[in-house]
Design a protein around this motif. Structure first.
Motif, mmCIF file in Angstrom:
data_model
loop_
_atom_site.group_PDB
_atom_site.id
_atom_site.type_symbol
_atom_site.label_atom_id
_atom_site.label_comp_id
_atom_site.label_asym_id
_atom_site.label_seq_id
_atom_site.Cartn_x
_atom_site.Cartn_y
_atom_site.Cartn_z
ATOM 1 N N CYS A 188 -2.161 -4.493 -6.095
ATOM 2 C CA CYS A 188 -1.152 -4.709 -5.055
ATOM 3 C C CYS A 188 -0.830 -6.296 -5.122
ATOM 4 N N CYS A 191 -2.395 -8.043 -1.861
ATOM 5 C CA CYS A 191 -3.843 -8.484 -1.446
ATOM 6 C C CYS A 191 -4.660 -8.221 -2.640
ATOM 7 N N CYS A 206 0.388 0.514 -0.471
ATOM 8 C CA CYS A 206 -1.072 -0.150 -0.167
ATOM 9 C C CYS A 206 -1.375 0.284 1.116
ATOM 10 N N CYS A 209 -1.158 -3.390 3.192
ATOM 11 C CA CYS A 209 0.158 -4.074 3.082
ATOM 12 C C CYS A 209 1.357 -3.563 3.330
HETATM 13 ZN ZN LIG Z 1 -2.132 -4.783 -0.650
#
Ligand SMILES: [Zn+2]
Length: 265
Positions: A188, A191, A206, A209
């Motif tokens: 990702c 993150c 994700c 996120c």
């Molecule tokens: Zn993420």
């Protein structure tokens, strides 16, 4: 010997090498010139950086959410070429008909290759005009993870494009940086958590996120790796995605030109 001189030799240059090449549609002479008084371009300070992800269904996706599709004329020309190659295989090898068809196929192959090259130059100039640092994937490693067919298609086109992009960038004092590709599509970009996905899954999803386009995710991840490698901050180098909510809208960029016309079948 009569020649078609499409550019006059400039004054003050010293000819260094001369290469004679025979192509399907004729003979070509390539002369290399040198002039030591021409200065090397000054390196440009990095104000705008971009990550570039390459694909099979799109030519490329940038970390700013811009998409360059594979031009349609390119696929059309390939279809036409395949048809002519089938016809060649039905002719008696060595016969007059075979020779005529072989020349036709060779000229078509040349045409397809030239179209591709012209397209690569267009995309390269478009990118180098906008950015000072261009981060791309080092494909040699990435190819291993893909199927054999996909690899050969991607390798041929992407390898040439990278060479052209680098040449165009160097001329303008800009920088092309190659980074290790493993994991760029799986991590990702916000993150850094691993979000596994197969090749057919087009969306990066994700749990922490949110979800956005998988190639956009990879392009941002490539940009982050590049900036880390040269020690530049993640924000302030065109990384608007870092401070604002991630752009989920992709913008298709079609680089039109009168020089790139579809092949007439
Ligand atoms: Zn993420």
């Amino acid at each position: 010997m009569p020649v078609v001189l499409h550019r006059p030799l400039p004054e003050g240059f010293v000819p260094k090498t001369c290469t004679v090449v025979r192509k399907a549609d004729g003979w070509y002479v390539c002369i290399t010139l040198e002039d030591k008084s021409v200065p090397l371009p000054e390196p440009v300070p990095v104000k705008r950086a971009v990550g570039i992800d390459v694909g099979l269904d799109r030519f490329l996706t940038t970390s700013d959410g811009e998409v360059v599709p594979i031009p349609r004329y390119y696929r059309q020309a390939q279809k036409h070429l395949a048809r002519q190659q089938r016809q060649l295989s039905r002719k008696v090898k060595g016969s007059a008909n075979w020779k005529r068809q072989a020349t036709k196929v060779a000229c078509l192959q040349l045409h397809v290759a030239r179209q591709r090259k012209a397209f690569h130059y267009q995309v390269a100039h478009w990118l180098v005009g906008q950015y000072d640092l261009l981060v791309v994937e080092d494909l040699n490693v990435r190819g291993l993870a893909r199927t054999r067919l996909a690899k050969s298609i991607l390798d041929a086109a992407w390898g040439q494009f990278l060479d052209i992009l680098t040449a165009v960038a160097v001329k303008r004092g800009k920088q092309v940086l190659r980074v290790d590709p493993p994991g760029t599509s799986q991590n990702c970009c916000v993150c850094e958590e691993r979000v596994p996905k197969t090749l057919s899954e087009r969306v990066h999803d994700c749990p922490r996120c949110g979800s956005w386009d998988r190639d956009l995710n990879a392009a941002i991840e490539i940009l982050k790796r590049g900036l880390r490698a040269v020690g530049l901050p993640l924000s302030g180098c065109g990384g608007s995605w870092f401070t604002s909510p991630l752009k989920q809208q992709l913008r298709e960029v079609i680089l039109g030109s009168s020089r790139l016309q579809p092949v007439r079948a």
